[in-house]
Design an enzyme around this catalytic site. Structure first.
Site, mmCIF file in Angstrom:
data_model
loop_
_atom_site.group_PDB
_atom_site.id
_atom_site.type_symbol
_atom_site.label_atom_id
_atom_site.label_comp_id
_atom_site.label_asym_id
_atom_site.label_seq_id
_atom_site.Cartn_x
_atom_site.Cartn_y
_atom_site.Cartn_z
ATOM 1 C CG ASP A 245 -2.007 0.978 1.221
ATOM 2 O OD1 ASP A 245 -2.858 0.857 0.332
ATOM 3 O OD2 ASP A 245 -2.030 1.882 2.078
ATOM 4 C CD GLU A 299 -2.232 2.289 -3.664
ATOM 5 O OE1 GLU A 299 -3.334 2.746 -3.976
ATOM 6 O OE2 GLU A 299 -1.764 2.394 -2.524
HETATM 7 O O1 ISL Z 1 -8.600 6.048 -3.602
HETATM 8 C C1 ISL Z 1 -8.044 7.090 -3.810
HETATM 9 C C2 ISL Z 1 -8.818 8.255 -4.186
HETATM 10 O O2 ISL Z 1 -10.139 7.883 -4.418
HETATM 11 C C3 ISL Z 1 -6.591 7.191 -3.745
HETATM 12 O O3 ISL Z 1 -6.137 8.460 -3.526
HETATM 13 C C4 ISL Z 1 -6.089 6.250 -2.667
HETATM 14 O O4 ISL Z 1 -6.327 6.798 -1.412
HETATM 15 C C5 ISL Z 1 -4.633 6.014 -2.874
HETATM 16 O O5 ISL Z 1 -4.492 5.366 -4.104
HETATM 17 C C6 ISL Z 1 -4.054 5.135 -1.772
HETATM 18 O O6 ISL Z 1 -4.774 3.945 -1.666
HETATM 19 C C7 ISL Z 1 -4.420 3.012 -0.714
HETATM 20 O O7 ISL Z 1 -4.151 3.552 0.551
HETATM 21 C C8 ISL Z 1 -5.250 4.137 1.241
HETATM 22 C C9 ISL Z 1 -6.513 3.272 1.216
HETATM 23 O O8 ISL Z 1 -7.607 4.040 1.612
HETATM 24 C C10 ISL Z 1 -6.780 2.684 -0.137
HETATM 25 O O9 ISL Z 1 -7.880 1.812 -0.089
HETATM 26 C C11 ISL Z 1 -5.528 1.988 -0.560
HETATM 27 O O10 ISL Z 1 -5.670 1.272 -1.756
HETATM 28 C C12 ISL Z 1 -4.785 4.323 2.654
HETATM 29 O O11 ISL Z 1 -4.274 3.116 3.156
#
Ligand code: ISL
Ligand code: CA
Length: 599
Positions: A245, A299
């Site tokens: 993440d 990610e």
């Molecule tokens: O989903 C987003 C906007 O709608 C992105 O900005 C997202 O927050 C970003 O890609 C990071 O995502 C990951 O970390 C976040 C979590 O909320 C997401 O589900 C996860 O995939 C925090 O851990």
């Protein structure tokens, strides 16, 4: 394939005999290269993302759980996917649906027990599939015991596990007392400042995401050791790797200077690529990943395509692959929608093929739990075209270059949810944005909801539609945690498994085709017609084996004349039942997809 100077440097470095172990250079037993690529299981895999909360509820409490996932392994095996990525399953107070972890060595009680997890893992292995789990270590929950300790006092041994800073002096308040302002202007992804004042010690802590998601301080070697140790805990159990993440955010500039106005507009980019990001990933690889046969996918928020080889290049010893967000964000401008433009997305895939050479592996995906539904976003979810357009998108994802990642429900053509009001949402991102924008009068409620119908993360988080019984067979509870899309009576797994012409069976055939032909994995990629606004036609070539993929990204019929040098041998697949051989001009139906074998 164009090779940039950077790639040339990487290639040279990989050839040096004493360079930090390139498995290719030092392992004589390594299999022969295929088209320059070192063959590896995770390059050949098709990954399926499970969002456990919404997959299958086994005990009727309205929440999907681990035994629910285990009960559907046969379904996944029949689909043909061979790696499952499980979104966070750890103990969490669920401020952000598990992306806020309270205990990394415990299973979320709502999802089951560690014994349930072990059963799932054994079931996956029994079926010769693999399981990767989500690693969320940029931040923890504020209920994690490290943070509970950290906030107690300035001299607590855990204080430096997080970022604590004094505020800036603010104006004098109405009560005549001085106020403080956040240490800098960093915004949070979930609205407002990224700094939260904590009266206990009169300092602010950093949270790029929710207030309940404080950011870990990776400059503290103890934090890094803790992370490596929890990674080993799960790897020693037998998991096959991690989806990491927001991994580019782990290294921060400890001085926290104010962002410039331009950086504020693109704060995700500003937060990525911190001063020690590569050092920490290399250390993690050395201490953990290099000791196991695992796959890692980052990610990669804020990492450009140019920077990607620095993270995934074979001889960099960091990650195996990352998610770049260029394609999935190609129809958006920040949180606003913009018209889908086929040449734009084609240019993105060509750019990928140019930047990511045989030493840097790629991913292909257009959906996940943070984005709206695949068919509603990139296809046409009207009754007439939902099925062909969902099949067309599957055709593209499973024949492009890079490991494909499918999101649960896309194999059924599940669609966006018809949200009516703020009460229909669960997502903290939505709730915070509602407070910041609608309740302050900046945006009308109507505008806000109508935009979210196309952009909200909750579109993809509605429960899986298993059959036509109540709640789509997801749960026997009266009210699941998030409402099931009312179209479950029509769109569901039971109906599609029973119908040989369904999206499910078509996807399954595509997966089998990809597994049967290495040209789809290691073959060269060539876009035949970058400017065409409706037709996406490309070849995948591996030696004598050549395939042509033709996709009509429009609802009207299209005639497409093949370039003279492209000689069709036989039709492999069509999503609308076209049969027979064609020469010269292809007459494609709306949203038709075809795969041909070439001479
Ligand atoms: O989903 C987003 C906007 O709608 C992105 O900005 C997202 O927050 C970003 O890609 C990071 O995502 C990951 O970390 C976040 C979590 O909320 C997401 O589900 C996860 O995939 C925090 O851990
Ligand atoms: Ca349950």
């Amino acid at each position: 394939m164009k090779s940039s100077i950077l790639n040339a440097v990487l290639v040279l470095a990989a050839m040096l005999p004493l360079s930090s172990v390139s498995s290719r250079a030092t392992n004589p037993a390594a299999p022969a290269l295929v088209n320059g690529y070192q063959p590896t299981w995770w390059k050949e895999a098709v990954v399926y993302q499970v969002y456990p909360r919404s997959f299958k509820d086994s005990n009727g409490d309205g929440i999907g759980d681990i035994p629910g996932v285990t009960s559907k392994l046969d379904y996944l095996q029949k689909l043909g996917v061979n790696v499952i990525w499980l979104s966070p399953h750890y103990d969490s107070p669920n401020a952000d649906n598990g992306y806020d972890i309270r205990d990394y060595r415990k299973v979320m009680a709502e999802f089951g027990t560690m014994a349930n997890f072990d059963t799932l893992l054994a079931g996956v292995k029994q079926r010769h599939m693999r399981l990767i789990i989500d690693l969320v270590v940029n931040h923890t929950s504020d209920e994690h015991h490290w943070f509970v300790e950290s906030r107690k006092s300035k001299d607590n041994p855990y204080r430096d596990y997080y970022f604590w800073r004094d505020g800036k002096p603010g104006p004098v308040g109405a009560d005549g007392k001085p106020t403080t302002l956040p240490p800098n202007n960093d915004p949070s992804f979930f609205s407002g400042s990224a700094w939260q004042f904590d009266p206990k010690t009169d300092q602010y802590y950093l949270h790029y995401f929710a207030v309940k998601q404080p950011d870990l301080n990776w400059d503290n070697p103890k934090v890094r050791e803790e992370v490596y140790s929890l990674m080993r805990f799960w790897l020693d159990k037998g998991v096959d790797g991690f989806r990491m993440d927001v991994i580019p955010l782990i290294s921060k500039n400890p001085a926290f200077p104010d962002l410039t106005p331009d950086q504020v507009r693109h704060y995700g980019d500003a937060y990525a690529n911190g001063p020690h990001m590569h050092d920490y990933l290399q250390e993690m690889n050395r201490n953990v990943m290099s000791k196991y046969d695992v796959m890692t996918v980052g990610e990669a928020l804020g990492i450009s395509l140019k920077q990607t080889p620095l993270m995934v290049g074979d001889n960099r010893h960091e990650l195996n692959m990352i998610f770049n967000f260029d394609a999935i964000r190609s129809n958006r401008d920040g949180s606003k929608l913009k018209a889908f433009d086929l040449p734009t997305i084609k240019a993105i895939y060509t750019h990928h093929a140019e930047q990511l050479d045989a030493y840097s592996w790629d991913t292909v995906f257009l959906s996940n739990h943070d984005n709206p539904r695949l068919v509603s976003t990139f296809g046409d979810d009207s009754p007439e075209f939902r099925v062909p357009s969902a099949k067309l998108l599957a055709t593209m994802l499973l024949t492009l270059r890079g490991t494909p990642f499918l999101y649960q429900g896309d194999e059924l053509g599940m669609t966006n949810y018809p949200f009516r009001g703020i009460g229909d949402f669960d997502d903290i991102e939505v709730k915070n944005a509602y407070k910041a924008n609608v309740l302050t009068g900046k945006v009308s409620e109507e505008m806000f909801i109508s935009n979210l119908r196309h952009t909200s993360r909750d579109n993809s988080r509605t429960p899986m539609q298993w059959d036509s019984s109540a709640n789509g067979g997801f749960s026997t509870a009266t009210k699941p945690w998030l409402a099931v899309n009312p179209n479950y009576t029509e769109i569901n797994a039971a109906a599609e498994v029973a119908d040989p012409n369904s999206i499910y069976h078509y996807t399954s055939k595509l997966i089998a085709l990809r597994h049967a032909h290495q040209a789809f994995v290691y073959g060269d990629y060539k876009d035949l017609d970058p400017a065409d606004k409706s037709i996406f036609a490309y070849t995948r070539t591996l030696g004598a084996e050549r395939f042509l993929v033709v996709l009509n990204f429009s609802s009207g019929p299209m005639a497409y004349t093949l370039p003279a040098e492209v000689k069709v041998d036989s039709l492999v697949m069509s999503n609308v039942g076209t049969t027979g051989l064609v020469t010269g001009t292809l007459n494609l139906a709306g949203w038709e997809a075809r795969i041909y074998k070439l001479k």
